[in-house]
Design a protein around this motif. Structure first.
Motif, PDB file in Angstrom:
ATOM      1  N   ARG A 112      64.814  83.625  20.968  1.00 38.39           N
ATOM      2  CA  ARG A 112      65.701  83.575  22.129  1.00 38.39           C
ATOM      3  C   ARG A 112      64.941  84.116  23.330  1.00 38.39           C
ATOM      4  N   ALA A 113      65.172  83.563  24.494  1.00 37.32           N
ATOM      5  CA  ALA A 113      64.641  84.156  25.721  1.00 37.32           C
ATOM      6  C   ALA A 113      65.432  85.436  25.992  1.00 37.32           C
ATOM      7  N   ASP A 114      64.767  86.576  25.993  1.00 39.54           N
ATOM      8  CA  ASP A 114      65.449  87.866  26.091  1.00 39.54           C
ATOM      9  C   ASP A 114      65.108  88.546  27.419  1.00 39.54           C
ATOM     10  N   PRO A 115      66.007  88.477  28.408  1.00 41.17           N
ATOM     11  CA  PRO A 115      65.740  89.077  29.718  1.00 41.17           C
ATOM     12  C   PRO A 115      66.056  90.571  29.781  1.00 41.17           C
ATOM     13  N   ARG A 116      66.550  91.153  28.700  1.00 42.81           N
ATOM     14  CA  ARG A 116      66.978  92.554  28.707  1.00 42.81           C
ATOM     15  C   ARG A 116      65.773  93.496  28.657  1.00 42.81           C
ATOM     16  N   PRO A 117      65.948  94.737  29.095  1.00 44.10           N
ATOM     17  CA  PRO A 117      64.852  95.711  28.985  1.00 44.10           C
ATOM     18  C   PRO A 117      64.454  95.908  27.523  1.00 44.10           C
ATOM     19  N   PHE A 118      63.165  96.128  27.295  1.00 44.14           N
ATOM     20  CA  PHE A 118      62.671  96.414  25.963  1.00 44.14           C
ATOM     21  C   PHE A 118      62.522  97.918  25.781  1.00 44.14           C
ATOM     22  N   LEU A 119      62.345  98.330  24.545  1.00 47.73           N
ATOM     23  CA  LEU A 119      62.127  99.748  24.247  1.00 47.73           C
ATOM     24  C   LEU A 119      60.763 100.202  24.757  1.00 47.73           C
ATOM     25  N   ASP A 120      60.616 101.513  24.902  1.00 52.73           N
ATOM     26  CA  ASP A 120      59.330 102.074  25.325  1.00 52.73           C
ATOM     27  C   ASP A 120      58.277 102.033  24.216  1.00 52.73           C
ATOM     28  N   ASP A 121      58.685 101.734  22.984  1.00 50.03           N
ATOM     29  CA  ASP A 121      57.742 101.714  21.858  1.00 50.03           C
ATOM     30  C   ASP A 121      56.577 100.779  22.151  1.00 50.03           C
ATOM     31  N   GLU A 122      55.384 101.230  21.860  1.00 50.77           N
ATOM     32  CA  GLU A 122      54.179 100.475  22.191  1.00 50.77           C
ATOM     33  C   GLU A 122      54.038  99.237  21.306  1.00 50.77           C
ATOM     34  N   VAL A 123      53.654  98.146  21.933  1.00 51.49           N
ATOM     35  CA  VAL A 123      53.298  96.933  21.192  1.00 51.49           C
ATOM     36  C   VAL A 123      51.876  97.120  20.670  1.00 51.49           C
ATOM     37  N   PRO A 124      51.656  97.074  19.357  1.00 49.88           N
ATOM     38  CA  PRO A 124      50.328  97.382  18.813  1.00 49.88           C
ATOM     39  C   PRO A 124      49.276  96.356  19.212  1.00 49.88           C
ATOM     40  N   ASP A 125      48.024  96.816  19.271  1.00 49.80           N
ATOM     41  CA  ASP A 125      46.923  95.924  19.620  1.00 49.80           C
ATOM     42  C   ASP A 125      46.791  94.781  18.620  1.00 49.80           C
ATOM     43  N   SER A 126      47.149  95.034  17.367  1.00 41.73           N
ATOM     44  CA  SER A 126      47.065  93.968  16.364  1.00 41.73           C
ATOM     45  C   SER A 126      48.009  92.816  16.716  1.00 41.73           C
TER      46      SER A 126
END
Length: 209
Positions: A112-126
């Protein structure tokens, strides 16, 4: 489409196009239509603007993924014709479907296209490396723009149809990873937001197609 050992039957084509219709259209009425060709599917549009070609690229990639998940490899010819044709897809039967395409095909119905704010949790480099490979597979590049409430990525390419295919590839790869995502077109550039959505967030409905 004529049924033969070399081409998908009508039921398969119908399912493929039904799944592919979930492709992002970047806030415009889907500008594409499909026509049966000589043992191929022809992608047509009456529009030539960047947004329309981007959307056509996305649905083209969705068709490729759906066919692959059903055991069909594809040879794609990308060309601009006077009748509005921008590409033709020539399915070729393969005994083995690629597992990554099966996962991507499953992601089509989940994304789904999600325009809502995301969590502060880091997206991993992997995960970012995975998305980079997804863009490279479509002859495009991916550039990290910002890390805040997820990440903002810029897609770089020289052809709007291929950029659309890359957007689709990156969005589906994000979904396979469990990441929320949103594609954005801003001042002639293509961006993708990806990040973690709250586990308590309400599920987003499918867009009407």
């Amino acid at each position: 489409m004529r049924t033969s050992v070399r081409t998908p039957d009508e039921g398969t084509v119908e399912e493929v196009l039904k799944l592919a219709a979930r492709a992002p259209s970047f806030d415009i009425v889907p500008p594409w239509r499909w026509r049966n060709g000589n043992e191929c599917l022809e992608l047509l549009t009456t529009r030539t603007d960047q947004t329309a070609l981007l959307a056509c690229g996305a649905v083209l990639h969705h068709v490729r993924v759906a066919l692959s998940a059903m055991g069909w490899d594809c040879h794609v010819l990308r060309t601009r014709e006077g009748d509005g044709r921008v590409a033709s897809v020539h399915p070729r039967w393969e005994l083995d479907a690629f597992s990554c395409e099966v996962a991507s095909a499953a992601a089509i119905s989940l994304r789904r296209a999600d325009p809502r704010p995301f969590l502060d949790d880091e997206v991993p480099d992997s995960a970012l490396t995975w998305l980079l490979h997804a863009a490279h597979a479509e002859s495009c590049d991916l550039e990290l723009v910002a890390r805040r409430n997820g990440v903002l990525l810029r897609l770089i390419g020289h052809d709007w149809l291929r950029l659309g295919e890359a957007v689709s590839s990156v969005l589906l790869a994000s979904t396979v990873w469990g990441l929320a995502s949103q594609a954005l077109l801003h001042e002639g550039e293509v961006f993708v937001r990806v990040g973690w959505q709250s586990p308590n967030a309400e599920p987003l409905p499918q867009s009407a197609r």
